[in-house]
Design a protein around this motif. Sequence first.
Motif, PDB file in Angstrom:
ATOM      1  N   LEU A 306       0.837  -1.184   0.000  1.00  0.00           N
ATOM      2  CA  LEU A 306       0.000   0.000   0.000  1.00  0.00           C
ATOM      3  C   LEU A 306       0.877   1.240   0.000  1.00  0.00           C
ATOM      4  O   LEU A 306       2.016   1.213   0.477  1.00  0.00           O
ATOM      5  CB  LEU A 306      -0.906   0.039   1.243  1.00  0.00           C
ATOM      6  N   SER A 307       0.344   2.332  -0.511  1.00  0.00           N
ATOM      7  CA  SER A 307       1.031   3.612  -0.378  1.00  0.00           C
ATOM      8  C   SER A 307       0.909   4.091   1.058  1.00  0.00           C
ATOM      9  O   SER A 307       0.149   3.533   1.863  1.00  0.00           O
ATOM     10  CB  SER A 307       0.432   4.641  -1.333  1.00  0.00           C
ATOM     11  N   TYR A 308       1.632   5.158   1.387  1.00  0.00           N
ATOM     12  CA  TYR A 308       1.622   5.660   2.758  1.00  0.00           C
ATOM     13  C   TYR A 308       0.226   6.092   3.203  1.00  0.00           C
ATOM     14  O   TYR A 308      -0.091   6.095   4.391  1.00  0.00           O
ATOM     15  CB  TYR A 308       2.601   6.821   2.916  1.00  0.00           C
ATOM     16  N   ASP A 309      -0.648   6.448   2.226  1.00  0.00           N
ATOM     17  CA  ASP A 309      -2.001   6.876   2.600  1.00  0.00           C
ATOM     18  C   ASP A 309      -3.038   5.805   2.332  1.00  0.00           C
ATOM     19  O   ASP A 309      -4.234   6.072   2.294  1.00  0.00           O
ATOM     20  CB  ASP A 309      -2.376   8.167   1.871  1.00  0.00           C
ATOM     21  N   GLY A 310      -2.582   4.543   2.117  1.00  0.00           N
ATOM     22  CA  GLY A 310      -3.520   3.429   2.061  1.00  0.00           C
ATOM     23  C   GLY A 310      -3.960   3.014   0.679  1.00  0.00           C
ATOM     24  O   GLY A 310      -4.810   2.125   0.548  1.00  0.00           O
ATOM     25  N   ARG A 311      -3.437   3.603  -0.396  1.00  0.00           N
ATOM     26  CA  ARG A 311      -3.832   3.213  -1.754  1.00  0.00           C
ATOM     27  C   ARG A 311      -3.144   1.891  -2.125  1.00  0.00           C
ATOM     28  O   ARG A 311      -1.959   1.716  -1.903  1.00  0.00           O
ATOM     29  CB  ARG A 311      -3.458   4.306  -2.748  1.00  0.00           C
ATOM     30  N   PHE A 312      -3.926   0.980  -2.707  1.00  0.00           N
ATOM     31  CA  PHE A 312      -3.401  -0.315  -3.129  1.00  0.00           C
ATOM     32  C   PHE A 312      -2.399  -0.137  -4.271  1.00  0.00           C
ATOM     33  O   PHE A 312      -2.650   0.597  -5.231  1.00  0.00           O
ATOM     34  CB  PHE A 312      -4.552  -1.220  -3.571  1.00  0.00           C
ATOM     35  N   ILE A 313      -1.233  -0.832  -4.177  1.00  0.00           N
ATOM     36  CA  ILE A 313      -0.227  -0.781  -5.235  1.00  0.00           C
ATOM     37  C   ILE A 313      -0.106  -2.126  -5.931  1.00  0.00           C
ATOM     38  O   ILE A 313      -0.254  -2.239  -7.135  1.00  0.00           O
ATOM     39  CB  ILE A 313       1.137  -0.333  -4.671  1.00  0.00           C
TER      40      ILE A 313
END
Length: 593
Positions: A306-313
């Motif tokens: 996840l990115s630092y703000d919670g977005r799935f990568i």
Amino acid sequence: VWGPAPPQHADGGHPDDMGTCHELFVQTLTGSELTDCEFVLDDGSGLRAHRCLLSTKGGAFRDALAAGGAKGVMHVEGTSLGSLRAFVQYLYVGEIAEVAMEAAEWHEVWRLAERYQVAPLKSYLAGHVDAGSAARAAEVAADASETELLEACCAFAAASLPRMGEAGLRGVRAGVALNLMVGHESPAERFRFAARWCRANGKKCGDDDVLTLLRGVELDRLTMPELVDVVRPSGLLTADMLLDVYEQRLKTDAWGDSRFDVVQHLRLYDGDPDSGLRPPSPSGIALFSDGRIVVCDSANAKVQMLSYDGRFIREYGPGAEFGHNHLVQPSGVAVGRRGQVIVTDRATNSVQIFTETGCFLRSFGTMGDGEGQFRGPHSVAVHPARGDLVVTDEFNHRVQVFDVHGNVKRVFGHEGDGNGEFRNPTGVAVSWDGNIVVADCGNARVQIFSPEGHFIRAFGSRGEGPARFRSITGVSVARNGDIVVCDPYSDSRRLQVFDTKGVYLQSIGSYEPDQRDPSPGEAESPPPPTLDVGRPRGIAVDGKGTVFVTDANENRISAVGFPDGSMASREQRGGSPGASLVGVTGAKETVGK
């Protein structure tokens, strides 16, 4: 330098011509031939004086002059020249110049006033107690039962205790120091005073005099920050005493949660609702230096980035587009020195390594109890300098260390409850200096080892309260060395913070009151903190001190820190190097807005 000619003192018995008295006093300092008697000290030095003036001061002087013979020699024992000068100055001019008092020993001047029965001088001294003389003056008052003087000293201390330094406390008895400190309203200042007294008199933790002073501090009135920043670094309390005080304070002060807050909740990617996957169940967690998060989803046999703000990568595991990995029950995860994603799999008893972009690199480990084999590898951590992989082998009750290619470098520990022994070790972390921190779950404690696997120390025991655990599942080490311990089944302290020596610092989080598990004696338990981190399974701390916690029950990652960034670091907070918390700065920016 000895001050201007003073005003007239009608009650001091001095001649009306104060200018003349001042000139006579100068004659004593210069040893003028116009003087006709002498005070002589133990070392042979002394001060000349005038019979005519001393004779007016009372019978004690007349008797001393008569005994001194034709030369009027008066021997004065146990007194310094500075104290004698201050005494004689008062006899001549009715007051003592500030510079003269600084050069004198207060208690010696007082004893001269007693010896020669100069009552006005005693009243004068009582009214001129200062930071440098108050403690010695109180000592004299206690010996001579001088109630008025003792009251004056205590009144000064009640208003000015912080000004009383070590120099003025040297040689003062503990009972006298206790009388001085109890009148001050601040328990923290009372403790600081007690610490100064201990340093001045060479007293250490456990000494009877130290315990006497601590009783006057009222430690249970100190705030938790004061206990951490003031009391703990002093070394005047044993670790057990500190724990007792912490626990007592926490009954009325949920300080840990008032300092921390949930900055953000992040949720794992659920994927396509028709995919047939179960709801995510986050467990182990690790962080890239740029803030990206990798977290194990044990329920769906994969790891998510996840990115630092919670977005799935991306994800690693069944259904991933990259490689041919075989994750079945991922439990722990770490980030290698070159960005590799390293995963422990309890079901396959293996460690699997992927590239940062998701390509499978290698795996090692099989089921068994030989070197390089596992029975339930739980967690993995990476040595920051060497790149070694440290794996907790839960059901073999040991820790194994590998190089990045999977070759065994060392194995330490076996089943037991002694130092260096384990029962079901779970979480593991490596500090910046290379020490290995292990969650010894079955023994309800944390153990610390050198990089070579030699036992250093252990802390914690089973139960509820500071430094007590039910079931430790994870540990993490902050950049400043503080250790955060994850205990999902504790009623009131889901996360606990310790310093590098295992001294308890604070607690973070619990269930909300209506979600807490019932326990005996609930009515007498401390009120629970309000910060809810659920049942934390995995834990990681970033470079700025923000704590990331996985909660499998709620499918979330809680980013916990100081939202205003105001408690930045030990130095910025003005604390000593041994008095820090996790050391958070800019937590909002770290986690995203």
